[in-house]
Design a protein around this motif. Structure first.
Motif, PDB file in Angstrom:
ATOM      1  N   ASP A  63      43.231  54.898  47.650  1.00 42.27           N
ATOM      2  CA  ASP A  63      42.222  54.694  46.604  1.00 42.27           C
ATOM      3  C   ASP A  63      42.781  54.786  45.186  1.00 42.27           C
ATOM      4  O   ASP A  63      42.233  55.479  44.335  1.00 42.27           O
ATOM      5  N   LEU A  76      38.307  39.568  43.148  1.00 40.65           N
ATOM      6  CA  LEU A  76      39.123  39.903  44.307  1.00 40.65           C
ATOM      7  C   LEU A  76      40.376  39.034  44.365  1.00 40.65           C
ATOM      8  O   LEU A  76      41.483  39.525  44.620  1.00 40.65           O
ATOM      9  N   LYS A  80      44.347  40.271  44.338  1.00 39.01           N
ATOM     10  CA  LYS A  80      45.283  39.875  45.392  1.00 39.01           C
ATOM     11  C   LYS A  80      46.536  39.242  44.791  1.00 39.01           C
ATOM     12  O   LYS A  80      47.655  39.617  45.147  1.00 39.01           O
ATOM     13  N   GLU A  99      41.055  38.522  54.175  1.00 35.78           N
ATOM     14  CA  GLU A  99      40.002  38.867  53.206  1.00 35.78           C
ATOM     15  C   GLU A  99      38.639  38.626  53.832  1.00 35.78           C
ATOM     16  O   GLU A  99      38.488  37.755  54.681  1.00 35.78           O
ATOM     17  N   GLN A 102      34.797  40.771  49.994  1.00 35.86           N
ATOM     18  CA  GLN A 102      34.615  41.976  49.190  1.00 35.86           C
ATOM     19  C   GLN A 102      35.877  42.821  49.123  1.00 35.86           C
ATOM     20  O   GLN A 102      36.042  43.627  48.219  1.00 35.86           O
ATOM     21  N   ALA A 103      36.742  42.657  50.105  1.00 35.33           N
ATOM     22  CA  ALA A 103      37.990  43.415  50.153  1.00 35.33           C
ATOM     23  C   ALA A 103      39.009  42.600  50.932  1.00 35.33           C
ATOM     24  O   ALA A 103      38.670  41.606  51.565  1.00 35.33           O
ATOM     25  N   LYS A 105      43.347  42.747  52.736  1.00 37.22           N
ATOM     26  CA  LYS A 105      44.527  43.524  53.091  1.00 37.22           C
ATOM     27  C   LYS A 105      45.660  42.564  53.381  1.00 37.22           C
ATOM     28  O   LYS A 105      45.456  41.397  53.721  1.00 37.22           O
ATOM     29  N   TYR A 123      45.672  47.659  51.250  1.00 39.58           N
ATOM     30  CA  TYR A 123      44.240  47.358  51.221  1.00 39.58           C
ATOM     31  C   TYR A 123      43.852  47.235  49.754  1.00 39.58           C
ATOM     32  O   TYR A 123      44.320  48.011  48.925  1.00 39.58           O
ATOM     33  N   TYR A 124      42.963  46.278  49.438  1.00 38.63           N
ATOM     34  CA  TYR A 124      42.578  46.119  48.041  1.00 38.63           C
ATOM     35  C   TYR A 124      41.144  45.620  47.917  1.00 38.63           C
ATOM     36  O   TYR A 124      40.581  45.015  48.829  1.00 38.63           O
ATOM     37  N   SER A 125      40.574  45.934  46.777  1.00 33.71           N
ATOM     38  CA  SER A 125      39.246  45.461  46.375  1.00 33.71           C
ATOM     39  C   SER A 125      39.280  45.361  44.856  1.00 33.71           C
ATOM     40  O   SER A 125      40.266  45.758  44.239  1.00 33.71           O
ATOM     41  N   GLU A 127      37.943  47.278  42.880  1.00 31.51           N
ATOM     42  CA  GLU A 127      37.893  48.625  42.320  1.00 31.51           C
ATOM     43  C   GLU A 127      39.130  49.472  42.608  1.00 31.51           C
ATOM     44  O   GLU A 127      39.488  50.345  41.830  1.00 31.51           O
TER      45      GLU A 127
END
Length: 172
Positions: A63, A76, A80, A99, A102-103, A105, A123-125, A127
Protein backbone atom coordinates in the motif's frame (compact mmCIF):
# COMPACT_ATOMS: atom_id res chain seq x y z
CA UNK A 1 21.87 21.27 44.57
CA UNK A 2 22.68 22.80 41.18
CA UNK A 3 23.95 19.44 39.89
CA UNK A 4 20.73 17.65 40.91
CA UNK A 5 18.56 20.36 39.35
CA UNK A 6 20.58 20.33 36.12
CA UNK A 7 20.44 16.52 35.94
CA UNK A 8 16.67 16.42 36.55
CA UNK A 9 16.10 19.20 33.99
CA UNK A 10 18.08 17.25 31.40
CA UNK A 11 16.17 14.06 32.23
CA UNK A 12 12.80 15.83 31.84
CA UNK A 13 13.88 17.47 28.57
CA UNK A 14 15.15 14.15 27.26
CA UNK A 15 11.88 12.44 28.22
CA UNK A 16 9.80 15.14 26.53
CA UNK A 17 11.89 15.06 23.35
CA UNK A 18 11.77 11.26 23.12
CA UNK A 19 8.00 11.33 23.73
CA UNK A 20 7.53 13.83 20.90
CA UNK A 21 9.81 11.81 18.62
CA UNK A 22 7.84 8.64 19.33
CA UNK A 23 4.53 10.42 18.68
CA UNK A 24 5.84 11.85 15.40
CA UNK A 25 7.16 8.44 14.36
CA UNK A 26 3.78 6.81 15.02
CA UNK A 27 1.95 9.47 13.00
CA UNK A 28 4.26 9.57 9.98
CA UNK A 29 5.57 5.99 9.98
CA UNK A 30 2.67 3.67 10.84
CA UNK A 31 3.57 0.23 12.14
CA UNK A 32 3.73 -2.53 9.48
CA UNK A 33 3.25 -0.12 6.57
CA UNK A 34 6.86 -0.16 5.42
CA UNK A 35 8.45 -3.24 6.95
CA UNK A 36 12.21 -3.19 7.31
CA UNK A 37 14.20 -6.26 6.34
CA UNK A 38 14.53 -8.55 9.31
CA UNK A 39 18.12 -9.63 9.76
CA UNK A 40 18.22 -13.05 11.33
CA UNK A 41 20.66 -14.13 14.01
CA UNK A 42 23.04 -16.97 13.16
CA UNK A 43 21.34 -19.17 15.74
CA UNK A 44 18.03 -18.82 13.82
CA UNK A 45 19.37 -20.15 10.54
CA UNK A 46 22.29 -22.34 11.54
CA UNK A 47 22.09 -25.60 9.62
CA UNK A 48 19.68 -24.20 7.01
CA UNK A 49 21.87 -21.67 5.25
CA UNK A 50 25.17 -22.32 3.53
CA UNK A 51 25.90 -18.89 2.00
CA UNK A 52 28.57 -16.34 2.78
CA UNK A 53 26.25 -13.60 4.05
CA UNK A 54 23.69 -13.47 6.82
CA UNK A 55 20.36 -13.94 5.02
CA UNK A 56 17.41 -11.57 5.23
CA UNK A 57 13.69 -12.04 4.94
CA UNK A 58 12.53 -10.68 1.55
CA UNK A 59 11.11 -7.19 1.95
CA UNK A 60 7.62 -6.50 0.60
CA UNK A 61 6.09 -3.05 0.21
CA UNK A 62 2.36 -2.87 0.87
CA UNK A 63 0.00 0.00 0.00
CA UNK A 64 2.56 2.58 -1.09
CA UNK A 65 0.61 5.76 -1.83
CA UNK A 66 0.44 7.02 -5.40
CA UNK A 67 1.51 10.64 -5.05
CA UNK A 68 1.64 12.88 -8.11
CA UNK A 69 3.22 16.32 -8.49
CA UNK A 70 -0.12 18.07 -9.06
CA UNK A 71 -1.92 16.11 -6.33
CA UNK A 72 -4.64 14.87 -8.69
CA UNK A 73 -5.77 11.27 -8.81
CA UNK A 74 -4.21 9.67 -11.92
CA UNK A 75 -5.91 7.25 -14.31
CA UNK A 76 -5.23 3.54 -13.92
CA UNK A 77 -3.60 3.41 -17.37
CA UNK A 78 -1.22 6.25 -16.45
CA UNK A 79 -0.19 4.52 -13.21
CA UNK A 80 0.49 1.30 -15.12
CA UNK A 81 2.64 3.06 -17.71
CA UNK A 82 4.69 4.92 -15.09
CA UNK A 83 5.26 1.81 -12.94
CA UNK A 84 6.28 -0.24 -15.97
CA UNK A 85 8.67 2.52 -17.11
CA UNK A 86 10.27 2.65 -13.66
CA UNK A 87 10.63 -1.14 -13.63
CA UNK A 88 12.30 -1.25 -17.03
CA UNK A 89 14.57 1.71 -16.13
CA UNK A 90 15.90 -0.25 -13.13
CA UNK A 91 16.50 -3.45 -15.10
CA UNK A 92 13.27 -5.33 -14.44
CA UNK A 93 11.43 -7.09 -17.26
CA UNK A 94 7.64 -6.70 -17.10
CA UNK A 95 5.30 -9.53 -18.09
CA UNK A 96 1.78 -10.89 -17.52
CA UNK A 97 -0.21 -7.68 -17.11
CA UNK A 98 -3.76 -8.09 -15.79
CA UNK A 99 -6.32 -5.30 -15.20
CA UNK A 100 -9.97 -5.22 -14.19
CA UNK A 101 -10.68 -1.50 -14.72
CA UNK A 102 -10.15 -0.48 -11.09
CA UNK A 103 -6.83 -2.14 -10.32
CA UNK A 104 -4.13 -4.13 -12.01
CA UNK A 105 -1.09 -6.28 -11.47
CA UNK A 106 1.99 -7.37 -13.34
CA UNK A 107 4.96 -9.60 -12.77
CA UNK A 108 8.47 -8.18 -12.99
CA UNK A 109 11.68 -10.20 -13.19
CA UNK A 110 15.24 -8.98 -12.73
CA UNK A 111 18.27 -10.93 -13.91
CA UNK A 112 21.68 -9.99 -12.57
CA UNK A 113 24.78 -11.10 -14.51
CA UNK A 114 22.67 -13.84 -16.16
CA UNK A 115 23.25 -15.71 -12.92
CA UNK A 116 20.81 -14.45 -10.29
CA UNK A 117 17.11 -13.77 -10.83
CA UNK A 118 14.18 -12.59 -8.77
CA UNK A 119 10.48 -12.17 -9.50
CA UNK A 120 8.01 -9.84 -7.82
CA UNK A 121 4.34 -9.10 -8.34
CA UNK A 122 3.29 -5.45 -8.51
CA UNK A 123 -0.30 -4.57 -7.63
CA UNK A 124 -1.50 -1.08 -8.50
CA UNK A 125 -4.50 1.23 -8.51
CA UNK A 126 -4.89 5.00 -8.89
CA UNK A 127 -4.43 5.31 -5.10
CA UNK A 128 -1.63 2.89 -4.19
CA UNK A 129 0.79 0.17 -5.28
CA UNK A 130 2.43 -2.85 -3.64
CA UNK A 131 5.50 -4.94 -4.46
CA UNK A 132 5.41 -8.55 -3.27
CA UNK A 133 8.16 -11.22 -3.47
CA UNK A 134 7.22 -14.22 -5.63
CA UNK A 135 10.36 -16.23 -6.29
CA UNK A 136 14.10 -16.15 -6.87
CA UNK A 137 16.89 -18.23 -8.28
CA UNK A 138 20.49 -18.46 -7.19
CA UNK A 139 20.11 -15.87 -4.41
CA UNK A 140 21.16 -18.20 -1.60
CA UNK A 141 17.55 -19.10 -0.88
CA UNK A 142 16.82 -20.94 2.32
CA UNK A 143 13.58 -22.09 3.90
CA UNK A 144 14.02 -22.44 7.63
CA UNK A 145 11.04 -23.16 9.78
CA UNK A 146 8.62 -22.02 7.08
CA UNK A 147 10.37 -18.66 6.58
CA UNK A 148 12.14 -17.75 3.37
CA UNK A 149 15.57 -16.14 3.57
CA UNK A 150 17.51 -14.59 0.69
CA UNK A 151 20.80 -12.88 -0.01
CA UNK A 152 20.72 -9.32 1.31
CA UNK A 153 21.05 -7.82 -2.20
CA UNK A 154 17.47 -8.84 -3.02
CA UNK A 155 16.21 -6.19 -0.59
CA UNK A 156 18.56 -3.62 -2.13
CA UNK A 157 17.24 -4.31 -5.66
CA UNK A 158 13.57 -4.32 -4.68
CA UNK A 159 14.04 -1.11 -2.68
CA UNK A 160 15.59 0.52 -5.77
CA UNK A 161 12.51 -0.58 -7.73
CA UNK A 162 10.15 0.94 -5.15
CA UNK A 163 12.11 4.20 -5.07
CA UNK A 164 12.14 4.46 -8.89
CA UNK A 165 8.38 3.85 -9.00
CA UNK A 166 7.68 6.50 -6.37
CA UNK A 167 9.89 9.03 -8.17
CA UNK A 168 8.29 8.37 -11.55
CA UNK A 169 4.82 8.79 -10.03
CA UNK A 170 5.90 12.09 -8.49
CA UNK A 171 6.88 13.59 -11.85
CA UNK A 172 3.85 12.18 -13.65
Amino acid sequence: MKKVFLFSSLAVASFLISGVANAVEKVFFPVNKHPEPQVVQKSDWKGCYRGHHVPEIPQDFYDMMVVTADGNKPKLEDVKKVLMLAASDTGWEVQKIVEDGQAGKFIATKNVHNKHSMTVQVYYSPEKFSIIYLSSSNLSEANCGGRIFLHRNYNVWVNQLKTAMSRQLMIM
